[in-house]
Structures are given as C-alpha cells and as structure tokens.
Motif scaffolding. Structure first.
Motif, PDB file in Angstrom:
ATOM      1  N   TYR A   8      -2.068   9.477 -89.422  1.00  0.00           N
ATOM      2  CA  TYR A   8      -1.381   9.665 -88.144  1.00  0.00           C
ATOM      3  C   TYR A   8      -2.359   9.490 -86.982  1.00  0.00           C
ATOM      4  O   TYR A   8      -2.093   8.749 -86.033  1.00  0.00           O
ATOM      5  CB  TYR A   8      -0.732  11.054 -88.136  1.00  0.00           C
ATOM      6  CG  TYR A   8      -0.230  11.529 -86.801  1.00  0.00           C
ATOM      7  CD1 TYR A   8       0.902  10.983 -86.219  1.00  0.00           C
ATOM      8  CD2 TYR A   8      -0.889  12.557 -86.125  1.00  0.00           C
ATOM      9  CE1 TYR A   8       1.369  11.448 -84.994  1.00  0.00           C
ATOM     10  CE2 TYR A   8      -0.425  13.021 -84.905  1.00  0.00           C
ATOM     11  CZ  TYR A   8       0.703  12.462 -84.345  1.00  0.00           C
ATOM     12  OH  TYR A   8       1.157  12.919 -83.132  1.00  0.00           O
ATOM     13  N   HIS A   9      -3.523  10.137 -87.088  1.00  0.00           N
ATOM     14  CA  HIS A   9      -4.518  10.034 -86.006  1.00  0.00           C
ATOM     15  C   HIS A   9      -5.095   8.619 -85.902  1.00  0.00           C
ATOM     16  O   HIS A   9      -5.341   8.132 -84.797  1.00  0.00           O
ATOM     17  CB  HIS A   9      -5.627  11.072 -86.194  1.00  0.00           C
ATOM     18  CG  HIS A   9      -5.145  12.468 -85.975  1.00  0.00           C
ATOM     19  ND1 HIS A   9      -4.713  12.929 -84.761  1.00  0.00           N
ATOM     20  CD2 HIS A   9      -4.992  13.504 -86.844  1.00  0.00           C
ATOM     21  CE1 HIS A   9      -4.323  14.184 -84.862  1.00  0.00           C
ATOM     22  NE2 HIS A   9      -4.476  14.550 -86.128  1.00  0.00           N
ATOM     23  N   LEU A  12      -2.610   6.542 -84.026  1.00  0.00           N
ATOM     24  CA  LEU A  12      -2.668   6.854 -82.591  1.00  0.00           C
ATOM     25  C   LEU A  12      -3.917   6.255 -81.952  1.00  0.00           C
ATOM     26  O   LEU A  12      -3.865   5.751 -80.822  1.00  0.00           O
ATOM     27  CB  LEU A  12      -2.633   8.366 -82.365  1.00  0.00           C
ATOM     28  CG  LEU A  12      -1.365   9.101 -82.803  1.00  0.00           C
ATOM     29  CD1 LEU A  12      -1.482  10.580 -82.445  1.00  0.00           C
ATOM     30  CD2 LEU A  12      -0.111   8.494 -82.217  1.00  0.00           C
ATOM     31  N   GLU A  16      -3.993   3.690 -78.901  1.00  0.00           N
ATOM     32  CA  GLU A  16      -4.756   4.017 -77.690  1.00  0.00           C
ATOM     33  C   GLU A  16      -5.736   2.904 -77.324  1.00  0.00           C
ATOM     34  O   GLU A  16      -5.912   2.576 -76.151  1.00  0.00           O
ATOM     35  CB  GLU A  16      -5.496   5.336 -77.858  1.00  0.00           C
ATOM     36  CG  GLU A  16      -6.217   5.758 -76.591  1.00  0.00           C
ATOM     37  CD  GLU A  16      -6.685   7.194 -76.630  1.00  0.00           C
ATOM     38  OE1 GLU A  16      -7.786   7.447 -76.110  1.00  0.00           O
ATOM     39  OE2 GLU A  16      -5.968   8.068 -77.153  1.00  0.00           O
ATOM     40  N   THR A  46       4.362   6.942 -75.964  1.00  0.00           N
ATOM     41  CA  THR A  46       3.940   8.147 -75.253  1.00  0.00           C
ATOM     42  C   THR A  46       5.049   9.192 -75.304  1.00  0.00           C
ATOM     43  O   THR A  46       4.789  10.371 -75.588  1.00  0.00           O
ATOM     44  CB  THR A  46       3.579   7.808 -73.790  1.00  0.00           C
ATOM     45  OG1 THR A  46       2.520   6.839 -73.790  1.00  0.00           O
ATOM     46  CG2 THR A  46       3.143   9.043 -73.025  1.00  0.00           C
ATOM     47  N   GLN A  49       5.089  11.277 -78.345  1.00  0.00           N
ATOM     48  CA  GLN A  49       4.237  12.466 -78.385  1.00  0.00           C
ATOM     49  C   GLN A  49       4.999  13.683 -77.854  1.00  0.00           C
ATOM     50  O   GLN A  49       4.879  14.782 -78.387  1.00  0.00           O
ATOM     51  CB  GLN A  49       2.952  12.230 -77.581  1.00  0.00           C
ATOM     52  CG  GLN A  49       2.046  11.174 -78.183  1.00  0.00           C
ATOM     53  CD  GLN A  49       1.519  11.608 -79.536  1.00  0.00           C
ATOM     54  OE1 GLN A  49       0.618  12.415 -79.645  1.00  0.00           O
ATOM     55  NE2 GLN A  49       2.103  11.051 -80.595  1.00  0.00           N
ATOM     56  N   TYR A  50       5.838  13.467 -76.823  1.00  0.00           N
ATOM     57  CA  TYR A  50       6.664  14.564 -76.315  1.00  0.00           C
ATOM     58  C   TYR A  50       7.765  14.931 -77.303  1.00  0.00           C
ATOM     59  O   TYR A  50       8.139  16.105 -77.430  1.00  0.00           O
ATOM     60  CB  TYR A  50       7.224  14.214 -74.943  1.00  0.00           C
ATOM     61  CG  TYR A  50       6.140  14.165 -73.900  1.00  0.00           C
ATOM     62  CD1 TYR A  50       5.499  15.324 -73.483  1.00  0.00           C
ATOM     63  CD2 TYR A  50       5.730  12.955 -73.347  1.00  0.00           C
ATOM     64  CE1 TYR A  50       4.477  15.294 -72.540  1.00  0.00           C
ATOM     65  CE2 TYR A  50       4.706  12.905 -72.407  1.00  0.00           C
ATOM     66  CZ  TYR A  50       4.086  14.079 -72.008  1.00  0.00           C
ATOM     67  OH  TYR A  50       3.078  14.042 -71.090  1.00  0.00           O
ATOM     68  N   TRP A  80      -0.799   8.393 -71.376  1.00  0.00           N
ATOM     69  CA  TRP A  80      -0.891   8.435 -72.832  1.00  0.00           C
ATOM     70  C   TRP A  80      -1.835   9.545 -73.282  1.00  0.00           C
ATOM     71  O   TRP A  80      -1.504  10.356 -74.150  1.00  0.00           O
ATOM     72  CB  TRP A  80      -1.345   7.082 -73.381  1.00  0.00           C
ATOM     73  CG  TRP A  80      -1.871   7.191 -74.778  1.00  0.00           C
ATOM     74  CD1 TRP A  80      -3.181   7.172 -75.164  1.00  0.00           C
ATOM     75  CD2 TRP A  80      -1.112   7.400 -75.971  1.00  0.00           C
ATOM     76  NE1 TRP A  80      -3.282   7.343 -76.532  1.00  0.00           N
ATOM     77  CE2 TRP A  80      -2.017   7.490 -77.049  1.00  0.00           C
ATOM     78  CE3 TRP A  80       0.245   7.518 -76.237  1.00  0.00           C
ATOM     79  CZ2 TRP A  80      -1.613   7.684 -78.357  1.00  0.00           C
ATOM     80  CZ3 TRP A  80       0.652   7.719 -77.551  1.00  0.00           C
ATOM     81  CH2 TRP A  80      -0.272   7.794 -78.591  1.00  0.00           C
ATOM     82  N   ALA A  83      -0.368  13.052 -72.784  1.00  0.00           N
ATOM     83  CA  ALA A  83       0.669  13.360 -73.777  1.00  0.00           C
ATOM     84  C   ALA A  83       0.056  13.610 -75.149  1.00  0.00           C
ATOM     85  O   ALA A  83       0.444  14.551 -75.856  1.00  0.00           O
ATOM     86  CB  ALA A  83       1.677  12.213 -73.848  1.00  0.00           C
ATOM     87  N   ARG A  84      -0.909  12.797 -75.521  1.00  0.00           N
ATOM     88  CA  ARG A  84      -1.541  12.951 -76.836  1.00  0.00           C
ATOM     89  C   ARG A  84      -2.260  14.295 -76.933  1.00  0.00           C
ATOM     90  O   ARG A  84      -2.172  14.983 -77.953  1.00  0.00           O
ATOM     91  CB  ARG A  84      -2.499  11.793 -77.085  1.00  0.00           C
ATOM     92  CG  ARG A  84      -3.073  11.810 -78.483  1.00  0.00           C
ATOM     93  CD  ARG A  84      -3.923  10.613 -78.777  1.00  0.00           C
ATOM     94  NE  ARG A  84      -4.449  10.724 -80.142  1.00  0.00           N
ATOM     95  CZ  ARG A  84      -5.317   9.886 -80.665  1.00  0.00           C
ATOM     96  NH1 ARG A  84      -5.752   8.839 -79.963  1.00  0.00           N
ATOM     97  NH2 ARG A  84      -5.751  10.054 -81.893  1.00  0.00           N
ATOM     98  N   CYS A  87       0.297  17.113 -77.145  1.00  0.00           N
ATOM     99  CA  CYS A  87       0.919  17.106 -78.460  1.00  0.00           C
ATOM    100  C   CYS A  87      -0.023  17.699 -79.505  1.00  0.00           C
ATOM    101  O   CYS A  87       0.382  18.526 -80.329  1.00  0.00           O
ATOM    102  CB  CYS A  87       1.333  15.685 -78.845  1.00  0.00           C
ATOM    103  SG  CYS A  87       2.195  15.599 -80.418  1.00  0.00           S
TER     104      CYS A  87
END
Length: 187
Positions: A8-9, A12, A16, A46, A49-50, A80, A83-84, A87
């Motif tokens: 997952y990371h 992201l 990014e 983005t 993430q919310y 971004w 939000a990240r 999250c």
C-alpha cells in the motif's frame, strides 16, 4: 501482529513521485480516464485518502468520483501530501482492525482492504504518467498483486459503472499491459 502495509505504501510512493514530477502546466492535460484531466486523477486518488480516513474513523465516505479536482485545489503536491499524512495518522491499530464494507462482497478489516486498495493508486499512477508524459512502467510486484484484486472486484465495479469494459491486449503482452487492458484502458 501488525499488518504489513508495505505494498500500500509503495503504491502511494509511486503515485506521489508522479505528482511531484508533473509540471505546473501539466494539470489540465487529458488523462486516459474519460472526461478527467491529470488534476482530476490526482484529486481522485487524493480523495481516496479521505475515503480511507472516513472508513478508519467510521464516518460516511466522501464521493471521490464527482468533481475530484476539488480535493487538490491550488498546489496539487501539497494537497496530496496533506491528505496522505492525515490518512496515515488515522490508521491506528483499532482502525486497521475495523470491519468495513467491501464493494458488495461483504466486510473485511480495513488492513485487508488496504492490501486490495493497492489497485487504485497503482492504476491511477499509470493514468497520471500517461497524461503528463512521464515514465509509465509500474512496479511488477504491485501489478501482480493488483491484477489479482482486479479479478475479484471488476464485476462489481463494472455493474456500478465505475469500470470500463475490458480490452483485448496484444498476444504476448506483459502483465502490466494485461492488467490495464482488463481494466478497460486503451493504448
């Protein structure tokens, strides 16, 4: 035992990097997503993430497909990263254990949902790369994982209008091309 969210990371991080590599005048470029610009794609991810924060906190999910650019007003990279970061702070051990609905397939812990969620930022990383003329080669391990997820969720996403019909890849296509074709992307 803490869940392994490394995929997952990594997805992201890949996204990014493409946001950071987009030139200031590149945000209005059309993307492979019908009727969306590069800014819309960035806004959608983005907004995701919310959405994850809302799931973590048991709040109603925001609609991230309607006017997605609203999630990235002004400086897209700053929006971004904000939000990240927010999250990530919401992903406590209790939140990761919280059962959440999974697209008509029942419920599963948020940590398991995030393993499947790799598909979203990964495919939209490709969309953003194509829209902004950046390298579009994706991490093969993430592609493999995302393809397995896509095969589970595609039918539901197609019936709800969130996914285009599959395309036929060329014979001998690599797994990334097959994944993107399965998800309705054209080349």
């Amino acid at each position: 035992m803490a869940p392994n969210l490394s995929g997952y990371h990594r997805a992201l991080d890949l996204f990014e990097g493409l946001v950071a590599g987009t030139p200031r005048d590149g945000w209005d470029a059309p993307s492979p997503c019908e009727d969306w610009t590069a800014r819309d794609v960035a806004g959608h991810v983005t907004g995701g993430q919310y959405l994850i924060m809302a799931l973590a906190e048991g709040r109603p999910e925001p609609d991230i497909t309607r006017d997605p650019a609203r999630f990235v007003p002004g400086d897209v990279l700053m929006s971004w990263r904000t939000a990240r970061k927010e999250c990530a702070a919401a992903l406590t051990a209790d939140a990761l254990a919280r059962p959440i609905p999974f697209g008509g397939l029942g419920e599963l812990p948020l940590a398991d949902y995030l393993e499947a969620y790799i598909l979203e930022p990964l495919v939209h990383a490709w969309d953003l790369a194509k829209a902004t003329d950046q390298p579009s080669r994706l991490d093969p391990d993430l592609v493999h994982h995302a393809f397995a997820t896509a095969q589970v969720v595609a039918a539901h996403l197609r019936t709800t209008g969130h996914l285009a019909p599959p395309q036929r890849p060329q014979k001998g296509a690599d797994e990334q091309t097959r994944l993107l074709a399965f998800l309705g992307r054209t080349f």
